[in-house]
Design a protein around this motif. Structure first.
Motif, short mmCIF file in Angstrom:
data_model
loop_
_atom_site.label_atom_id
_atom_site.label_comp_id
_atom_site.label_asym_id
_atom_site.label_seq_id
_atom_site.Cartn_x
_atom_site.Cartn_y
_atom_site.Cartn_z
N PRO A 335 54.37 79.87 -0.44
CA PRO A 335 55.16 79.03 -1.34
C PRO A 335 55.03 77.54 -1.03
CG PRO A 335 56.44 80.94 -0.66
CD PRO A 335 55.21 80.93 0.18
N LEU A 336 54.91 77.21 0.27
CA LEU A 336 54.76 75.80 0.64
C LEU A 336 53.40 75.27 0.19
CD1 LEU A 336 56.24 73.49 2.08
CD2 LEU A 336 55.07 74.17 4.20
N VAL A 337 52.39 76.10 0.20
CA VAL A 337 51.09 75.68 -0.34
C VAL A 337 51.24 75.27 -1.79
CG1 VAL A 337 48.77 76.46 -0.97
CG2 VAL A 337 49.72 77.10 1.26
N GLU A 338 51.93 76.10 -2.58
CA GLU A 338 52.10 75.78 -4.00
C GLU A 338 52.94 74.52 -4.19
OE1 GLU A 338 51.99 79.20 -6.99
OE2 GLU A 338 53.32 79.95 -5.40
N ARG A 339 53.95 74.32 -3.36
CA ARG A 339 54.76 73.10 -3.48
C ARG A 339 53.91 71.87 -3.18
NH1 ARG A 339 58.57 75.78 0.10
NH2 ARG A 339 59.93 77.13 -1.13
N ALA A 340 53.09 71.96 -2.12
CA ALA A 340 52.23 70.82 -1.77
C ALA A 340 51.27 70.50 -2.91
CB ALA A 340 51.46 71.14 -0.49
N TYR A 341 50.70 71.52 -3.51
CA TYR A 341 49.77 71.31 -4.63
C TYR A 341 50.49 70.66 -5.81
CZ TYR A 341 46.31 72.33 -8.25
OH TYR A 341 45.40 72.22 -9.28
N ALA A 342 51.71 71.09 -6.07
CA ALA A 342 52.47 70.53 -7.19
C ALA A 342 52.83 69.07 -6.95
CB ALA A 342 53.73 71.36 -7.43
N LEU A 343 52.97 68.66 -5.68
CA LEU A 343 53.32 67.28 -5.37
C LEU A 343 52.14 66.33 -5.49
CD1 LEU A 343 55.62 67.75 -2.22
CD2 LEU A 343 56.33 66.99 -4.50
N MET A 344 50.94 66.86 -5.53
CA MET A 344 49.75 66.01 -5.57
C MET A 344 49.63 65.31 -6.92
SD MET A 344 46.87 68.42 -3.75
CE MET A 344 46.88 68.74 -1.98
N PRO A 345 49.10 64.09 -6.95
CA PRO A 345 48.79 63.44 -8.23
C PRO A 345 47.77 64.25 -9.01
CG PRO A 345 48.64 61.88 -6.40
CD PRO A 345 48.77 63.24 -5.80
N THR A 346 47.72 64.04 -10.30
CA THR A 346 46.84 64.83 -11.17
C THR A 346 45.39 64.77 -10.72
OG1 THR A 346 48.32 64.47 -13.04
CG2 THR A 346 46.06 65.16 -13.54
N ALA A 347 44.89 63.57 -10.41
CA ALA A 347 43.48 63.44 -10.01
C ALA A 347 43.19 64.22 -8.74
CB ALA A 347 43.14 61.96 -9.82
N GLN A 348 44.14 64.26 -7.81
CA GLN A 348 43.93 65.00 -6.58
C GLN A 348 43.93 66.50 -6.85
OE1 GLN A 348 46.92 64.28 -3.59
NE2 GLN A 348 45.65 65.03 -1.90
N ARG A 349 44.82 66.95 -7.74
CA ARG A 349 44.88 68.38 -8.06
C ARG A 349 43.62 68.88 -8.74
NH1 ARG A 349 50.10 67.25 -10.04
NH2 ARG A 349 49.39 67.69 -12.16
N ASN A 358 45.32 76.60 -3.82
CA ASN A 358 46.51 76.93 -4.59
C ASN A 358 46.38 78.31 -5.20
OD1 ASN A 358 49.10 76.06 -5.86
ND2 ASN A 358 47.91 76.32 -7.74
N ALA A 359 45.19 78.61 -5.74
CA ALA A 359 44.96 79.95 -6.28
C ALA A 359 45.01 81.00 -5.17
CB ALA A 359 43.61 80.00 -6.99
N PHE A 360 44.52 80.65 -3.99
CA PHE A 360 44.56 81.56 -2.86
C PHE A 360 46.01 81.91 -2.51
CE2 PHE A 360 44.42 82.67 1.65
CZ PHE A 360 43.31 83.48 1.73
N ALA A 361 46.90 80.90 -2.54
CA ALA A 361 48.32 81.15 -2.27
C ALA A 361 48.93 82.04 -3.35
CB ALA A 361 49.07 79.83 -2.19
N GLN A 362 48.54 81.83 -4.59
CA GLN A 362 49.03 82.70 -5.67
C GLN A 362 48.55 84.13 -5.45
OE1 GLN A 362 47.32 80.59 -8.96
NE2 GLN A 362 49.04 79.18 -9.18
N TRP A 363 47.31 84.28 -5.06
CA TRP A 363 46.74 85.59 -4.79
C TRP A 363 47.53 86.31 -3.70
CZ3 TRP A 363 41.39 85.87 -1.95
CH2 TRP A 363 41.04 87.19 -1.71
N GLN A 364 47.85 85.58 -2.62
CA GLN A 364 48.57 86.19 -1.52
C GLN A 364 49.98 86.61 -1.91
OE1 GLN A 364 47.16 86.89 1.49
NE2 GLN A 364 45.26 86.15 0.56
N GLN A 365 50.51 86.00 -2.96
CA GLN A 365 51.86 86.35 -3.43
C GLN A 365 51.84 87.33 -4.60
OE1 GLN A 365 54.63 82.63 -3.17
NE2 GLN A 365 52.56 81.85 -3.52
N GLY A 366 50.67 87.90 -4.87
CA GLY A 366 50.59 88.93 -5.90
C GLY A 366 50.32 88.43 -7.30
#
Length: 668
Positions: A335-349, A358-366
């Motif tokens: 979940p912290l991986v996803e939060r960090a990704y969401a905090l990034m500016p658009t160009a960084q994301r 971020n997709a890897f974190a989603q995968w790990q959470q099902g």
């Protein structure tokens, strides 16, 4: 020892001769005579040794050839500190355009800016396009002859864009502060930036522009921020504190976060610290977590999570949020991986690396479908995120069919151009970075990818491998891996790998990143040759391998033998883990050992990729990712197989890690 007067006379005569020579024709590509070739080699060799005299003496003979502008450059650049405006002007009249003239113009402008010779600076600045180098833009804004007639960027914007160590922009800022062009509010904001990045001494030069009490306090604060803050904070009267005191408190906390993050966290978590605004507490926690993350301290994940909880709306800068995601990977806090990704500016994301994790974190959470969609979009054999996406999808690395060869006439036409000839000649002379500058100028003016591939083909015919690889980066996803992943010195690489028990694909992947297969290339630090071996490292490995006593570090074969022996040493030290060996080759085995002492990755198929993402040194982090991506492609080329990219990233057997079963790789 003074130089003989005869050589000085030669230099003076050559400098005078510059003014008499006619301008160089734009496409003068006539072949050099053998005598001119000899003069050119002597001039280039002298320049490489910071000696301008051979070039100065050769200029009357070579000035009107296609290499004239570079010979003139070699005659002037080593003595920039004593050059005169008249000498520069003679060169500029003879060579009004081209890569070497523009390079010398930028360097001369920097010299004039340091001298504060604003009359000459304005004259040279007007002679060409406005340089993009931030230091030159700051000097231009400082020049009274330019600031009154040109639409220049405001000083504050330039200062914000510059490094805290940029003397030109700091000088501009001081002048603007003295005249009121930069406000006190903007000054405090800039000081905060300096403190976040650890440039405390550089910040002190701006103390005189603060109100008197703050100006007196800032040096004491920098000397001991903890003691200063304990003596100044009074939560009971926080609302009555002056704005300057509140700003100084913020700077003290930022310095603590950078230097002693655990102390900063303890302070903002105390009863006194909880009286501070939520945004400030979040900022200090984020900065503390960032400092700890780069030291591979596990509490960084906890501090990042605390910062997010205190103020979910606070947006840390790109580097802080990047390390938030990295440390979350290390902690397996999805979940912290996803939060960090969401905090990034658009160009960084939009960068593939962050999208993958971020997709890897989603995968790990099902969240399999969402993860698979991202992996499918990123999947590619050509880069780090693409290869990891292939692995996540359970697909091997498959090279596509190569594109058709460029038309021969296209390559021949390009090869006749002056830019091409200069790039190849500089490459042949071993001036690789100048060759790349000329090569980039050529590529910038080619209209399409077909012409870029034709230029690469012509460069390959001349064995200019670094230029070939550089051109391939301009042509994305055309499937022509033959240009992007050339393999010169194949027989010697295979022999060196065999003799040292190495995978030849690993050796080739490392060489591509180290030198681009440019023979004899040397770094500014002194690293030599194809495998960029430091002389001290060569001496050390020779002392351990007597059979290498006669190996010549400066020959291609000897460099491969010595470099491969050292690579085998670090691979053995880290028990066969390619990511650790690549990191050790770049940063030194001592650095990797320290990182493993701070954080021993758990044994699973993805631990190597997560380790690489968390390497504290940016250069080494990028290096390891590139070397292993290269290795996967060379493995496919050399073996004719379709490798599993994830197999290269395994850490099993290293530093106490337990082996992982081959079937343990999860599939989405």
């Amino acid at each position: 020892m003074p130089r003989p007067r005869r050589l000085l006379n030669i230099a003076l005569c050559a400098a005078t001769a510059v003014a008499a020579l006619l301008p160089l024709a734009a496409h003068a590509v006539a072949e050099l005579t053998p005598a001119q070739e000899q003069l050119l080699r002597q001039a280039a060799r002298g320049f490489a040794n910071k000696d301008y005299l051979p070039a100065a003496s050769a200029l009357p003979e070579l000035g009107q050839t296609y290499m004239g502008s570079w010979v003139g450059y070699w005659a002037l650049q080593p003595r920039l500190s004593t050059l005169t405006q008249a000498q520069y002007e003679r060169y500029a009249r003879q060579f009004p355009s081209g890569v070497a003239p523009e390079l010398l113009r930028r360097q001369w402008l920097l010299q004039l800016g340091k001298r504060q010779d604003w009359t000459a600076f304005a004259q040279v600045y007007r002679q060409g396009p406005a340089p993009q180098l931030i230091s030159l833009r700051c000097y231009a804004a400082s020049d009274p002859l330019l600031s009154s007639e040109m639409d220049l960027v405001p000083p504050l914007l330039l200062w914000r864009a510059a490094s805290p160590t940029d003397q030109a922009c700091n000088g501009l800022a001081k002048a603007a502060l003295a005249t009121g062009q930069i406000s006190q509010t903007a000054l405090w904001e800039q000081l905060q930036r300096f403190f976040r990045q650890g440039f405390f001494q550089q910040a002190l030069q701006f103390a005189p522009f603060l109100p008197a009490p703050a100006a007196r306090s800032l040096p004491r604060l920098v000397q001991n921020p903890g003691a200063w803050i304990e003596g100044r904070i009074d939560p009971a009267s926080s609302g009555a504190e002056s704005p300057e005191t509140r700003e100084l408190v913020r700077l003290a906390l930022l310095q603590l976060a950078y230097q002693q993050p655990e102390r900063a966290v303890a302070w903002v978590s105390s009863s006194q610290g909880r009286e501070l605004p939520a945004a400030l507490r979040a900022e200090i926690l984020y900065q503390s977590a960032w400092s700890a993350a780069r030291q591979l301290r596990m509490e960084a994940a906890t501090w990042y999570a605390q910062a997010y909880r205190i103020d979910p709306s606070y947006r840390p800068d790109e580097e802080v949020s990047a390390w938030m995601l990295r440390v979350a990977l290390r902690a397996r806090d999805w979940p912290l991986v996803e939060r960090a990704y969401a905090l990034m500016p658009t160009a960084q994301r939009e960068r593939g690396e962050w999208q993958f994790w971020n997709a890897f974190a989603q995968w790990q959470q099902g969240q399999v479908d969402r993860a698979r969609a991202t992996f499918t979009r990123l999947a590619s054999p050509w880069d780090y995120a693409g290869q990891l996406s292939l692995a996540a999808l359970g697909r091997p690395l498959r090279l596509p069919s190569s594109a058709p060869d460029p038309a021969p006439q296209s390559s021949a036409t390009l090869a006749s151009q002056g830019d091409f000839q200069r790039a190849i000649t500089l490459y042949r002379l071993g001036l690789y970075f100048d060759a790349l500058a000329e090569w980039q100028h050529l590529l910038d003016n080619l209209p399409n990818s077909g012409d870029v591939r034709a230029a690469a083909s012509a460069a390959a015919d001349r064995q200019a491998w670094l230029l070939v690889i550089n051109a391939s980066t301009r042509v994305r996803n055309d499937g022509d891996w033959r240009q992007g992943f050339v393999l010169p010195f194949r027989r010697a690489i295979l022999a060196a790998a065999r003799d040292n028990g190495l995978d030849p694909a690993f050796v080739a992947g490392l060489i591509r990143q180290e030198s681009g297969f440019a023979p004899g290339i040397a770094s500014s630090a002194g690293a030599q040759g194809l495998m960029q071996v430091m002389p001290a490292t060569a001496a050390w490995i020779k002392s351990r391998r007597p059979m290498l006593a006669a190996a010549d570090l400066h020959s291609d074969t000897g460099n491969l033998e010595i470099g491969s022996a050292y690579l085998a040493h670090v691979l053995e030290r880290f028990q066969g883990a390619l990511p650790l060996a690549a990191a050790a080759y770049n940063a030194g085995p001592g650095a990797v050992a320290r990182w493993l002492q701070r954080w021993n990755p758990q044994a699973d198929p993805w631990s190597g990729a997560i380790f690489a993402a968390n390497i504290p040194y940016r250069q080494t982090r990028d290096y390891v990712q590139a070397v292993l991506s290269n290795t996967a492609i060379y493995s496919a080329l050399l073996d004719g197989q379709e490798p599993d990219p994830l197999a290269l990233w395994q850490l099993q057997g290293s530093s106490g890690l337990e082996p992982v079963a081959a079937t343990a790789t999860p599939q989405p």
